[in-house]
Design a protein around this motif. Structure first.
Motif, PDB file in Angstrom:
ATOM      1  N   LEU A  16     -18.090 -61.938 -12.897  1.00  0.00           N
ATOM      2  CA  LEU A  16     -19.118 -62.169 -13.912  1.00  0.00           C
ATOM      3  C   LEU A  16     -19.100 -61.055 -14.949  1.00  0.00           C
ATOM      4  N   ARG A  17     -18.940 -59.826 -14.482  1.00  0.00           N
ATOM      5  CA  ARG A  17     -18.925 -58.677 -15.384  1.00  0.00           C
ATOM      6  C   ARG A  17     -17.752 -58.762 -16.371  1.00  0.00           C
ATOM      7  N   LEU A  18     -16.614 -59.190 -15.885  1.00  0.00           N
ATOM      8  CA  LEU A  18     -15.434 -59.316 -16.744  1.00  0.00           C
ATOM      9  C   LEU A  18     -15.619 -60.387 -17.806  1.00  0.00           C
ATOM     10  N   ILE A  19     -16.230 -61.511 -17.407  1.00  0.00           N
ATOM     11  CA  ILE A  19     -16.367 -62.636 -18.329  1.00  0.00           C
ATOM     12  C   ILE A  19     -17.479 -62.397 -19.349  1.00  0.00           C
ATOM     13  N   LEU A  20     -18.611 -61.849 -18.909  1.00  0.00           N
ATOM     14  CA  LEU A  20     -19.751 -61.674 -19.822  1.00  0.00           C
ATOM     15  C   LEU A  20     -19.602 -60.454 -20.724  1.00  0.00           C
ATOM     16  N   GLY A  21     -18.833 -59.465 -20.302  1.00  0.00           N
ATOM     17  CA  GLY A  21     -18.627 -58.301 -21.159  1.00  0.00           C
ATOM     18  C   GLY A  21     -19.712 -57.249 -21.012  1.00  0.00           C
ATOM     19  N   LYS A  22     -19.823 -56.385 -21.991  1.00  0.00           N
ATOM     20  CA  LYS A  22     -20.639 -55.170 -21.886  1.00  0.00           C
ATOM     21  C   LYS A  22     -22.129 -55.425 -21.717  1.00  0.00           C
ATOM     22  N   ASP A  23     -22.641 -56.556 -22.187  1.00  0.00           N
ATOM     23  CA  ASP A  23     -24.069 -56.845 -22.062  1.00  0.00           C
ATOM     24  C   ASP A  23     -24.382 -57.724 -20.856  1.00  0.00           C
ATOM     25  N   GLY A  44     -25.563 -57.310 -17.963  1.00  0.00           N
ATOM     26  CA  GLY A  44     -26.794 -57.128 -17.211  1.00  0.00           C
ATOM     27  C   GLY A  44     -28.050 -57.067 -18.051  1.00  0.00           C
ATOM     28  N   LYS A  45     -27.946 -57.356 -19.340  1.00  0.00           N
ATOM     29  CA  LYS A  45     -29.101 -57.190 -20.227  1.00  0.00           C
ATOM     30  C   LYS A  45     -30.257 -58.102 -19.841  1.00  0.00           C
ATOM     31  N   LEU A  46     -29.944 -59.268 -19.289  1.00  0.00           N
ATOM     32  CA  LEU A  46     -30.994 -60.215 -18.921  1.00  0.00           C
ATOM     33  C   LEU A  46     -31.958 -59.629 -17.896  1.00  0.00           C
ATOM     34  N   LEU A  47     -31.490 -58.656 -17.125  1.00  0.00           N
ATOM     35  CA  LEU A  47     -32.331 -58.038 -16.106  1.00  0.00           C
ATOM     36  C   LEU A  47     -33.037 -56.777 -16.592  1.00  0.00           C
ATOM     37  N   SER A  48     -32.949 -56.500 -17.889  1.00  0.00           N
ATOM     38  CA  SER A  48     -33.559 -55.278 -18.418  1.00  0.00           C
ATOM     39  C   SER A  48     -34.977 -55.500 -18.923  1.00  0.00           C
ATOM     40  N   PHE A  49     -35.392 -56.752 -19.060  1.00  0.00           N
ATOM     41  CA  PHE A  49     -36.678 -57.040 -19.691  1.00  0.00           C
ATOM     42  C   PHE A  49     -37.834 -56.882 -18.716  1.00  0.00           C
ATOM     43  N   THR A  50     -38.953 -56.382 -19.251  1.00  0.00           N
ATOM     44  CA  THR A  50     -40.154 -56.190 -18.450  1.00  0.00           C
ATOM     45  C   THR A  50     -41.309 -57.072 -18.907  1.00  0.00           C
ATOM     46  N   ASP A  51     -41.055 -57.937 -19.883  1.00  0.00           N
ATOM     47  CA  ASP A  51     -42.043 -58.969 -20.239  1.00  0.00           C
ATOM     48  C   ASP A  51     -41.300 -60.287 -20.448  1.00  0.00           C
ATOM     49  N   TYR A 111     -34.562 -63.633 -25.664  1.00  0.00           N
ATOM     50  CA  TYR A 111     -33.162 -63.216 -25.530  1.00  0.00           C
ATOM     51  C   TYR A 111     -32.327 -64.334 -24.908  1.00  0.00           C
ATOM     52  N   TYR A 112     -32.844 -64.940 -23.854  1.00  0.00           N
ATOM     53  CA  TYR A 112     -32.098 -65.982 -23.143  1.00  0.00           C
ATOM     54  C   TYR A 112     -31.816 -67.183 -24.053  1.00  0.00           C
ATOM     55  N   GLU A 113     -32.780 -67.543 -24.890  1.00  0.00           N
ATOM     56  CA  GLU A 113     -32.622 -68.726 -25.739  1.00  0.00           C
ATOM     57  C   GLU A 113     -31.798 -68.449 -26.994  1.00  0.00           C
ATOM     58  N   ASN A 114     -31.760 -67.203 -27.436  1.00  0.00           N
ATOM     59  CA  ASN A 114     -31.144 -66.921 -28.736  1.00  0.00           C
ATOM     60  C   ASN A 114     -29.916 -66.003 -28.698  1.00  0.00           C
ATOM     61  N   LEU A 147     -39.649 -62.841 -14.490  1.00  0.00           N
ATOM     62  CA  LEU A 147     -38.731 -61.765 -14.858  1.00  0.00           C
ATOM     63  C   LEU A 147     -37.516 -61.799 -13.938  1.00  0.00           C
ATOM     64  N   VAL A 148     -36.333 -61.838 -14.524  1.00  0.00           N
ATOM     65  CA  VAL A 148     -35.107 -61.936 -13.739  1.00  0.00           C
ATOM     66  C   VAL A 148     -34.889 -60.663 -12.919  1.00  0.00           C
ATOM     67  N   ARG A 149     -35.339 -59.525 -13.416  1.00  0.00           N
ATOM     68  CA  ARG A 149     -35.162 -58.255 -12.712  1.00  0.00           C
ATOM     69  C   ARG A 149     -35.862 -58.259 -11.353  1.00  0.00           C
ATOM     70  N   LYS A 150     -36.821 -59.167 -11.149  1.00  0.00           N
ATOM     71  CA  LYS A 150     -37.552 -59.243  -9.890  1.00  0.00           C
ATOM     72  C   LYS A 150     -36.827 -60.077  -8.839  1.00  0.00           C
ATOM     73  N   SER A 151     -35.731 -60.706  -9.239  1.00  0.00           N
ATOM     74  CA  SER A 151     -34.975 -61.553  -8.324  1.00  0.00           C
ATOM     75  C   SER A 151     -33.861 -60.759  -7.644  1.00  0.00           C
ATOM     76  N   PHE A 152     -33.951 -60.591  -6.333  1.00  0.00           N
ATOM     77  CA  PHE A 152     -32.877 -59.906  -5.610  1.00  0.00           C
ATOM     78  C   PHE A 152     -31.570 -60.675  -5.755  1.00  0.00           C
ATOM     79  N   PHE A 153     -31.665 -62.003  -5.842  1.00  0.00           N
ATOM     80  CA  PHE A 153     -30.468 -62.829  -5.971  1.00  0.00           C
ATOM     81  C   PHE A 153     -29.780 -62.596  -7.316  1.00  0.00           C
ATOM     82  N   ALA A 154     -30.562 -62.535  -8.390  1.00  0.00           N
ATOM     83  CA  ALA A 154     -29.976 -62.245  -9.697  1.00  0.00           C
ATOM     84  C   ALA A 154     -29.364 -60.849  -9.715  1.00  0.00           C
TER      85      ALA A 154
END
Length: 365
Positions: free
Chosen positions: A147-154, A156-163, A170-173, A227-234
């Motif tokens: 996943l890291r290779l395919i998605l590139g440098k960003d 893990g950004k989806l898991l950085s949000f706190t609201d 971010y997810y939609e745009n 929040l995706v950061r709260k998911s152990f699976f994510a």
């Protein structure tokens, strides 16, 4: 390799389900006697937070019952902080606690057989955490690299949000959705999971969606509902481990841990049973208030698949709840004698932090 000798029997070490869903149910229902698939203990023992008098943990895998006993020994002996250190949960995962882990292990009340079994594992692992040594966890550590290779440098950004609003925006745009679809197409399919995890025993799908559509829809719910950061699976998918304490599973949450410890100290009984769930349940006539089946029935077929709800009925008290998780295959079972009450828990299901399972809740009428 020695690692294969010692680790090959461990299917799950962290766990593959968000047990917080069942915890919410039992803390509302207050059952006295619970039967649960053991898994590695993390999906069963947190249910004791509701004050139940007995928890019956059932599994046919010897190593999974041993892991359950190890976790249970931790509840009896360790403080919450020591529990986090021993298992390697954040915020303690970032530091080397090998010596402390060894000392804590030696302090646990274990049988000679369990002590020998886990000593070999810890020695081979140089007393590092065993939280991610299961076949399932190691599979997602491998997938996270792809996943890291395919998605590139960003990646893990989806898991950085706190609201949630910022995350949704971010997810939609801005989320790399085309590359994400490529991830799901390349990695989230039967041949890959068969090769990495199931070794030819991959589940026989009966849901109408393709594998790709199933995973895409499940992740979409996961990315939108909380929040995706709260998911152990994510966290596992993106980082191969739980990256921060927000993603810790319910067993690592202090309020749950303290309630379980209090109930055990008050005399709650934990029975570990090396049987299939129907055989184990048959020893309890009109006694069980809550049954957590995991996704075990997704692997049933024939008469077993059709009849397991009827075979469970004599063991259940009136009003007892049965929670079923289905992964790619919803059992074609006869639920006569039950009411499907899933809709009552739709909000809790929406917030479940794996979203790969189709959850149903049935109540004995």
């Amino acid at each position: 390799m020695a690692t294969q000798k010692y680790f090959s029997s461990l299917n799950y070490t962290l766990g593959n389900e968000d047990t917080e869903f069942e915890v919410k149910l039992v803390e509302k229902q207050k059952p006295k006697k619970i039967l649960s698939i053991a898994g590695c203990g993390s999906r069963a023992l947190p249910l004791l937070s509701c004050g139940a008098s007995e928890l019956i943990c059932v599994d046919v895998a010897t190593a999974q019952l041993a892991l359950t006993r190890l976790r249970l020994a931790c509840y009896y002996k360790l403080s919450h902080e020591e529990f986090l250190i021993f298992w390697g949960f954040p915020p303690y995962a970032a530091y080397d606690y090998s010596k402390t882990r060894k000392d804590l292990f030696m302090s646990l009340d274990l049988s000679a057989e369990d002590r020998t079994f886990f000593s070999a594992i810890f020695l081979e692992n140089k007393w590092e955490s065993i939280l991610y040594l299961g076949k399932w966890e190691r599979t997602f550590q491998t997938l996270s690299k792809g996943l890291r290779l395919i998605l590139g440098k960003d990646y893990g950004k989806l898991l950085s949000f706190t609201d949630l609003s910022s995350q949704t925006d971010y997810y939609e745009n801005d989320f790399p959705s085309r590359r994400w679809d490529a991830v799901l197409f390349l990695l989230g399919n039967k041949p890959v999971f068969n090769a990495l995890l199931y070794k030819g025993d991959f589940i026989k799908k009966n849901v109408p969606e393709t594998h790709f559509d199933y995973y895409k829809s499940s992740f979409d719910q996961l990315f939108r509902n909380d929040l995706v950061r709260k998911s152990f699976f994510a966290n596992l998918c993106f980082f191969g481990k739980i990256e921060h304490a927000d993603g810790n599973t319910i067993e690592a949450v202090k309020t749950n841990y303290d309630k379980v410890v209090k109930n055990l100290s008050s005399g709650a009984k934990v029975s570990l049973v090396s049987k299939d769930l129907v055989s184990a349940a048959s020893n309890y006539k009109d006694e069980l208030d809550f049954v957590s089946l995991s996704d075990v029935p997704s692997y049933f077929s024939g008469d077993t698949e059709r009849n397991f709800p009827a075979e469970l009925l004599p063991s259940l008290r009136s009003g007892a709840l049965v929670v079923l998780r289905s992964y790619l295959r919803v059992p074609e079972a006869n639920w006569a004698g039950y009411e499907d009450v899933t809709a009552r828990y739709s909000s809790e299901i929406a917030l479940e932090r794996v979203q790969m399972y189709r959850i149903q809740v049935f109540q004995k009428v």
